[in-house]
Design a protein around this motif. Structure first.
Motif, PDB file in Angstrom:
ATOM      1  N   GLN A 212      87.526-152.845 -58.046  1.00 57.65           N
ATOM      2  CA  GLN A 212      88.211-153.997 -57.532  1.00 57.65           C
ATOM      3  C   GLN A 212      87.165-154.984 -57.339  1.00 57.65           C
ATOM      4  N   PRO A 213      85.774-154.716 -56.883  1.00 56.98           N
ATOM      5  CA  PRO A 213      84.922-155.907 -56.657  1.00 56.98           C
ATOM      6  C   PRO A 213      84.686-156.371 -58.236  1.00 56.98           C
TER       7      PRO A 213
ATOM      8  N   ARG B 168      76.279-168.311 -58.909  1.00 58.64           N
ATOM      9  CA  ARG B 168      75.310-167.665 -58.204  1.00 58.64           C
ATOM     10  C   ARG B 168      75.873-166.952 -56.701  1.00 58.64           C
ATOM     11  N   GLU B 169      76.806-167.668 -56.222  1.00 59.68           N
ATOM     12  CA  GLU B 169      77.326-167.189 -55.126  1.00 59.68           C
ATOM     13  C   GLU B 169      78.350-166.243 -55.344  1.00 59.68           C
ATOM     14  N   LEU B 170      78.948-166.272 -56.513  1.00 60.65           N
ATOM     15  CA  LEU B 170      80.023-165.092 -57.039  1.00 60.65           C
ATOM     16  C   LEU B 170      79.155-163.972 -57.199  1.00 60.65           C
ATOM     17  N   LEU B 171      77.870-163.888 -57.902  1.00 60.75           N
ATOM     18  CA  LEU B 171      77.076-162.786 -58.146  1.00 60.75           C
ATOM     19  C   LEU B 171      76.688-162.291 -56.751  1.00 60.75           C
ATOM     20  N   ARG B 172      76.357-163.094 -55.840  1.00 62.00           N
ATOM     21  CA  ARG B 172      75.879-162.448 -54.403  1.00 62.00           C
ATOM     22  C   ARG B 172      76.721-161.862 -53.954  1.00 62.00           C
ATOM     23  N   SER B 173      77.927-162.405 -53.638  1.00 59.30           N
ATOM     24  CA  SER B 173      79.321-161.771 -53.096  1.00 59.30           C
ATOM     25  C   SER B 173      79.573-160.537 -53.786  1.00 59.30           C
ATOM     26  N   PHE B 174      79.532-160.552 -55.302  1.00 60.44           N
ATOM     27  CA  PHE B 174      79.794-159.288 -56.042  1.00 60.44           C
ATOM     28  C   PHE B 174      79.079-158.227 -55.585  1.00 60.44           C
TER      29      PHE B 174
ATOM     30  N   ALA C 182      79.932-156.908 -52.235  1.00 57.98           N
ATOM     31  CA  ALA C 182      81.202-156.095 -52.033  1.00 57.98           C
ATOM     32  C   ALA C 182      81.053-154.665 -52.955  1.00 57.98           C
ATOM     33  N   ASP C 183      80.316-154.574 -53.995  1.00 57.37           N
ATOM     34  CA  ASP C 183      79.932-153.419 -54.619  1.00 57.37           C
ATOM     35  C   ASP C 183      79.276-152.514 -53.742  1.00 57.37           C
TER      36      ASP C 183
END
Length: 112
Positions: free
Chosen positions: A27-28, A58-64, A67-68
């Protein structure tokens, strides 16, 4: 990550090329893929600048990553609870009150 999962770089490349959503993603990973696809579509349409796209990436990768990490913690916790579940009857029949209390905390019957 699972054995069939993709790296964030592979996910980004697939999204950039508008490939179909891979069926093996967690899902992540799915959320990262769809977010990248929207990010690239917005950039191509000219609704966001390159700087904005880079900042959002950068924010998407940090959030991913977060979440992962939480997904992996959840799966590890479930595995441990299943393994401990087999010991619960033995602990409950035993004489160690501390062991019983630990088991009640771990299985959710008691809070700290």
């Amino acid at each position: 990550m699972s054995a069939t999962s993709m790296t964030p770089e592979q996910i980004e490349r697939a999204a950039m090329h508008n490939d179909s959503l891979p069926s093996s993603l967690t899902q992540p990973e799915q959320l990262l893929y769809l977010s990248f696809r929207c990010l690239y579509a917005s950039f191509r349409a000219g609704t966001i600048t390159r700087d904005q796209a880079q900042s959002e990436k950068r924010e998407l990768l940090r959030s991913f990553e977060e979440a992962d990490r939480w997904r992996n913690i959840y799966h590890d916790t479930c595995r441990v609870r299943v393994e401990l579940g087999g010991m619960s009857k033995e602990v409950e029949r035993g004489d160690c009150e501390r062991c019983k209390k630990i088991m009640r905390i771990l299985d959710g019957r008691e809070r700290l």
